[in-house]
Write a protein that holds these residues in place. Sequence first.
Motif, short mmCIF file in Angstrom:
data_model
loop_
_atom_site.label_atom_id
_atom_site.label_comp_id
_atom_site.label_asym_id
_atom_site.label_seq_id
_atom_site.Cartn_x
_atom_site.Cartn_y
_atom_site.Cartn_z
N LEU A 1 -4.30 9.33 0.64
CA LEU A 1 -3.83 9.98 1.88
C LEU A 1 -3.17 8.96 2.80
O LEU A 1 -2.09 9.18 3.33
N VAL A 2 -3.85 7.80 2.96
CA VAL A 2 -3.32 6.79 3.87
C VAL A 2 -1.99 6.22 3.33
O VAL A 2 -1.00 6.12 4.06
N ILE B 1 0.84 -1.20 0.00
CA ILE B 1 0.00 0.00 0.00
C ILE B 1 0.87 1.25 0.00
O ILE B 1 0.63 2.20 -0.73
N ALA B 2 1.94 1.22 0.83
CA ALA B 2 2.82 2.39 0.92
C ALA B 2 3.52 2.65 -0.40
O ALA B 2 3.54 3.77 -0.91
N ARG B 3 4.07 1.60 -1.01
CA ARG B 3 4.88 1.78 -2.22
C ARG B 3 4.05 2.17 -3.43
O ARG B 3 4.56 2.73 -4.38
N GLU B 4 2.76 1.81 -3.40
CA GLU B 4 1.94 2.10 -4.57
C GLU B 4 1.31 3.48 -4.51
O GLU B 4 0.46 3.80 -5.33
N HIS B 5 1.72 4.29 -3.57
CA HIS B 5 1.15 5.65 -3.48
C HIS B 5 1.18 6.39 -4.82
O HIS B 5 0.17 6.95 -5.25
N PRO B 6 2.32 6.37 -5.54
CA PRO B 6 2.35 7.10 -6.82
C PRO B 6 1.35 6.55 -7.84
O PRO B 6 0.96 7.26 -8.77
N ALA B 7 0.93 5.30 -7.68
CA ALA B 7 -0.08 4.75 -8.60
C ALA B 7 -1.48 5.15 -8.14
O ALA B 7 -2.30 5.62 -8.93
N PHE B 8 -1.78 4.98 -6.85
CA PHE B 8 -3.12 5.28 -6.32
C PHE B 8 -3.57 6.70 -6.64
O PHE B 8 -4.73 6.94 -6.94
#
Length: 324
Positions: A63-64, A10-17
């Motif tokens: 945000l998360v 979840i953290a690493r995919e921030h740029p995708a989300f």
Amino acid sequence: MLASPLIEFIAREHPAFVHVPLGLVAALPLAILISFLTKHARPLTGTAFFIAAVGWASSVASLVSGLLWGRQVNLIPVTGYFPVVASEKQVLQKMLQLHITASLVGFVIGGLCTWLLWRAWRREDSPGFAERRHAGRRFWERGAGVPALVVALLWLGSWGFSGKLGGIMVFGNEETNKAAADADRAKRNDAEADLPIRALDYASLEPAGAAPERSKAHGDRWRRIWVTASGIDDYQAGKPMKPGAYAVMATFTDEKGKPGTEPGPLYMKETKADGSTAFLFYWARVPENLRKEVGGQDSVYWRSPDPKLITCLGCHEKDATPAK
Ligand code: HEC
């Protein structure tokens, strides 16, 4: 610190989300415009409302994941919500502060926009309003309405700005690349970047006392203090130490009221060349049951100006040696 592979993902995919809410909010002003230029105001206002609602709700994942990612790469304190800027050189932290502020401002504006669209969509159904023919309405009352359009543009503006900063933080620009190169160079010139060599060599210094004493101030452990030859006289006299002098405190666990054999953290306090005081905290192996004291880490090496050392400053104010 974050062991779960799911949280890691979840953290690493921030740029995708972030592209889901951003894409929807980029399309929103267009959807709103169409809703007051045609006669099918109600379904088109409903469409605009759904675009806004999905965009707003999906931004929660951004945000998360952004918070988790920031904590994972140590830009946000492990238990905090906002980066701390301790020196002018921390370009990324400053940029991240703006990035977070803009995304939160956008989130608030987005909530308002979604609510305005929901209201406009319900209004299309209300008796009286629907009876007035489309062309007879004032311009700003048609479809989703002009206020919603203005708010949607503000929403897009703040998230667009936040996204631009996010892109810079991921891909770099001149300023961040220069900061990274400077940090690299500084690290190469810093013999203690990975290990506090002088603190570990404390036994080569002058012992400040003959026997271990208990220190409530530092986790209620037993401690011995060692001071450089250049600082021991000042230290014993309770005076501030000269530039270049430093004190190291080695600690041990308590075993039934006596000094135990398990080593605790090493503490160091140094007077820098410019007279300022620098702190260091080194705990090579943190026992499992004490990791919560240090944000869950199994090994800790903090040095000034690390904001995690702010608690040291609270007691060791300025250059004064605290009363014993
Ligand atoms: C609750 C107050 C308090 C906090 C927090 C604190 N200290 Fe201290 N420190 C003291 C006191 C009081 C002494 C004097 C010796 C003693 O009582 O152990 C001391 C002594 C020291 C010494 C030995 C040299 C000297 O000045 O006497 C070092 C080194 C040191 N502290 C480092 C640190 C570091 C690094 C931190 C933060 C990780 C820290 N301290 C946090 C109160 C504090």
